[in-house]
Design a protein around this motif. Structure first.
Motif, mmCIF file in Angstrom:
data_model
loop_
_atom_site.group_PDB
_atom_site.id
_atom_site.type_symbol
_atom_site.label_atom_id
_atom_site.label_comp_id
_atom_site.label_asym_id
_atom_site.label_seq_id
_atom_site.Cartn_x
_atom_site.Cartn_y
_atom_site.Cartn_z
ATOM 1 N N ILE A 90 0.825 -1.315 0.131
ATOM 2 C CA ILE A 90 -0.311 -0.135 0.419
ATOM 3 C C ILE A 90 0.922 1.260 -0.075
ATOM 4 O O ILE A 90 0.780 2.835 -0.709
ATOM 5 C CB ILE A 90 -0.940 -0.174 1.431
ATOM 6 N N ALA A 91 1.865 1.263 0.932
ATOM 7 C CA ALA A 91 3.020 2.244 0.798
ATOM 8 C C ALA A 91 3.601 2.370 -0.505
ATOM 9 O O ALA A 91 3.886 3.992 -1.244
ATOM 10 C CB ALA A 91 3.391 2.709 1.726
ATOM 11 N N GLU A 92 3.600 2.036 -1.333
ATOM 12 C CA GLU A 92 4.507 1.924 -2.446
ATOM 13 C C GLU A 92 3.893 2.077 -3.399
ATOM 14 O O GLU A 92 4.145 2.839 -4.048
ATOM 15 C CB GLU A 92 4.675 0.307 -2.906
ATOM 16 N N ILE A 93 2.202 1.801 -3.312
ATOM 17 C CA ILE A 93 1.246 2.418 -4.343
ATOM 18 C C ILE A 93 0.912 4.338 -3.471
ATOM 19 O O ILE A 93 1.408 4.724 -5.363
ATOM 20 C CB ILE A 93 -0.222 1.373 -4.225
ATOM 21 N N GLN A 94 0.878 4.166 -2.739
ATOM 22 C CA GLN A 94 1.179 5.795 -2.151
ATOM 23 C C GLN A 94 2.632 6.372 -3.220
ATOM 24 O O GLN A 94 1.909 7.234 -3.616
ATOM 25 C CB GLN A 94 0.935 5.487 -0.986
ATOM 26 N N ASN A 95 3.380 5.641 -2.420
ATOM 27 C CA ASN A 95 4.780 6.416 -3.445
ATOM 28 C C ASN A 95 4.873 6.366 -5.464
ATOM 29 O O ASN A 95 5.222 7.663 -5.366
ATOM 30 C CB ASN A 95 5.976 6.226 -2.664
ATOM 31 N N LYS A 96 4.757 6.228 -4.938
ATOM 32 C CA LYS A 96 5.052 5.592 -6.690
ATOM 33 C C LYS A 96 4.137 5.845 -7.324
ATOM 34 O O LYS A 96 3.634 5.877 -8.962
ATOM 35 C CB LYS A 96 5.633 3.623 -7.023
ATOM 36 N N TYR A 97 2.571 5.848 -7.324
ATOM 37 C CA TYR A 97 1.547 5.776 -8.490
ATOM 38 C C TYR A 97 0.587 7.203 -7.915
ATOM 39 O O TYR A 97 -0.522 8.223 -8.303
ATOM 40 C CB TYR A 97 0.632 4.973 -8.526
ATOM 41 N N SER A 98 0.763 7.786 -6.611
ATOM 42 C CA SER A 98 0.055 8.755 -6.150
ATOM 43 C C SER A 98 -1.300 8.279 -6.051
ATOM 44 O O SER A 98 -2.308 8.901 -5.993
ATOM 45 C CB SER A 98 0.233 10.350 -6.701
ATOM 46 N N LYS A 99 -1.675 7.216 -5.348
ATOM 47 C CA LYS A 99 -2.862 6.547 -5.397
ATOM 48 C C LYS A 99 -3.283 6.220 -3.821
ATOM 49 O O LYS A 99 -2.159 5.656 -3.108
ATOM 50 C CB LYS A 99 -2.671 5.345 -5.553
ATOM 51 N N THR A 100 -3.987 6.733 -3.154
ATOM 52 C CA THR A 100 -4.661 6.206 -1.671
ATOM 53 C C THR A 100 -5.460 5.644 -1.742
ATOM 54 O O THR A 100 -6.335 5.621 -1.707
ATOM 55 C CB THR A 100 -4.844 7.862 -0.576
ATOM 56 N N VAL A 101 -5.071 4.095 -1.161
ATOM 57 C CA VAL A 101 -6.219 2.259 -1.363
ATOM 58 C C VAL A 101 -5.615 2.045 -0.186
ATOM 59 O O VAL A 101 -4.809 2.746 0.905
ATOM 60 C CB VAL A 101 -4.786 1.967 -2.423
ATOM 61 N N GLY A 102 -6.315 1.125 0.388
ATOM 62 C CA GLY A 102 -6.412 0.757 1.251
ATOM 63 C C GLY A 102 -6.460 -0.923 1.131
ATOM 64 O O GLY A 102 -7.023 -1.349 0.382
ATOM 65 N N LYS A 103 -6.390 -1.427 1.675
ATOM 66 C CA LYS A 103 -7.610 -3.085 2.196
ATOM 67 C C LYS A 103 -8.404 -3.093 2.039
ATOM 68 O O LYS A 103 -9.165 -4.250 1.390
ATOM 69 C CB LYS A 103 -6.839 -3.983 4.106
ATOM 70 N N SER A 104 -9.527 -2.272 2.413
ATOM 71 C CA SER A 104 -10.737 -2.306 2.474
ATOM 72 C C SER A 104 -11.633 -0.946 2.219
ATOM 73 O O SER A 104 -10.859 -0.383 2.648
ATOM 74 C CB SER A 104 -11.635 -3.056 3.490
ATOM 75 N N HIS A 105 -12.681 -1.143 1.706
ATOM 76 C CA HIS A 105 -12.858 0.520 2.200
ATOM 77 C C HIS A 105 -14.501 -0.225 2.440
ATOM 78 O O HIS A 105 -15.478 -0.847 1.637
ATOM 79 C CB HIS A 105 -13.127 0.720 0.922
ATOM 80 N N SER A 106 -14.853 0.799 3.395
ATOM 81 C CA SER A 106 -16.664 0.658 3.540
ATOM 82 C C SER A 106 -17.519 2.152 3.857
ATOM 83 O O SER A 106 -16.922 2.916 4.613
ATOM 84 C CB SER A 106 -16.926 0.054 5.066
ATOM 85 N N VAL A 107 -18.255 2.048 3.026
ATOM 86 C CA VAL A 107 -19.417 3.762 2.965
ATOM 87 C C VAL A 107 -20.971 3.307 3.247
ATOM 88 O O VAL A 107 -21.035 2.392 2.706
ATOM 89 C CB VAL A 107 -19.187 4.425 1.584
ATOM 90 N N THR A 108 -21.552 3.816 4.320
ATOM 91 C CA THR A 108 -23.035 4.225 4.332
ATOM 92 C C THR A 108 -22.962 5.073 4.041
ATOM 93 O O THR A 108 -23.194 6.155 4.445
ATOM 94 C CB THR A 108 -22.900 3.709 5.749
ATOM 95 N N ASP A 109 -24.417 5.346 3.455
ATOM 96 C CA ASP A 109 -24.620 6.445 2.252
ATOM 97 C C ASP A 109 -26.441 5.697 1.430
ATOM 98 O O ASP A 109 -27.188 4.840 1.548
ATOM 99 C CB ASP A 109 -24.547 6.661 1.101
ATOM 100 N N SER A 110 -26.924 7.056 1.563
ATOM 101 C CA SER A 110 -28.373 6.664 0.577
ATOM 102 C C SER A 110 -28.129 6.411 -1.002
ATOM 103 O O SER A 110 -27.684 7.380 -1.545
ATOM 104 C CB SER A 110 -29.183 7.683 0.573
ATOM 105 N N TRP A 111 -28.215 5.328 -1.266
ATOM 106 C CA TRP A 111 -27.544 5.687 -3.117
ATOM 107 C C TRP A 111 -28.880 5.232 -3.933
ATOM 108 O O TRP A 111 -30.246 4.382 -2.807
ATOM 109 C CB TRP A 111 -26.727 3.686 -2.795
ATOM 110 N N SER A 112 -28.756 6.004 -5.041
ATOM 111 C CA SER A 112 -30.073 5.720 -5.938
ATOM 112 C C SER A 112 -29.386 6.041 -7.128
ATOM 113 O O SER A 112 -28.223 6.372 -7.362
ATOM 114 C CB SER A 112 -31.283 6.745 -5.420
ATOM 115 N N TYR A 113 -29.795 4.633 -7.681
ATOM 116 C CA TYR A 113 -30.162 4.659 -9.727
ATOM 117 C C TYR A 113 -30.355 3.784 -10.108
ATOM 118 O O TYR A 113 -31.100 2.555 -9.804
ATOM 119 C CB TYR A 113 -28.159 3.526 -9.567
#
Length: 174
Positions: A90-113
């Motif tokens: 993850i640190a290598e991706i941040q440094n080399k590609y300037s991307k903020t990533v993680g092992k997981s991502h979770s968001v609670t929201d109201s979704w409509s599509y």
């Protein structure tokens, strides 16, 4: 005259401009460890990976809507079998590609599509999450003079980005 040459040589050695005899050959003869396995990432690029959010199935023609308050979850595809820890990748991706990533991502929201389902097709909506995919490559030196290397293994891994970039698509069965 001899004193001046000695002082001049001392100043050049102190300034690093003149290399004492015997040191030059030591600097040229570099030794590399042929047993140590190193790693790096290559080929980083953006992808969208499915989350846990789906609508119900619908047979077209018609309009399908997903409208709920729910928790969207996405996880990395990291298996950890490369002998490289996930925080290092993850640190290598941040440094080399300037991307903020993680092992997981979770968001609670109201979704409509909403999307149109074509006639004669069975479809449902699926949410995708922006992620970053890389190859994790392990390699080592094959000669102690550091002139040859070989790739030991490589694996592809995907990590969700830490942002709110989502995409909804129609997926189906015939």
């Amino acid at each position: 005259m001899r004193l001046r040459r000695g002082i001049a040589a001392g100043v050049l050695i102190a300034a690093g401009l003149l290399v004492p005899a015997g040191t030059a050959t030591a600097a040229v003869t570099k030794k590399c460890d042929t047993k140590t396995v190193y790693w790096y990432t290559r080929g980083g690029h953006e992808v969208y990976v499915g989350t846990n959010l789906y609508s119900d199935w619908m047979e077209g023609p018609g309009r399908i809507t997903y409208q709920k308050t729910a928790t969207s979850e996405s996880n990395s595809s990291w298996s950890g079998d490369l002998g490289v820890s996930i925080p290092l990748v993850i640190a290598e991706i941040q440094n080399k590609y300037s991307k903020t990533v993680g092992k997981s991502h979770s968001v609670t929201d109201s979704w409509s599509y909403t999307a149109e389902v074509p006639a004669g097709k069975v479809r449902r909506l699926h949410q995708l999450k922006q992620s970053w995919r890389v190859q994790v490559v392990r390699w080592k030196y094959t000669t102690s003079d550091c002139k040859k290397t070989k790739e030991v293994s490589n694996r592809t891994a995907t990590f969700p980005t830490k942002n709110r970039d989502y995409l909804w698509i129609l997926v189906g069965r015939e």
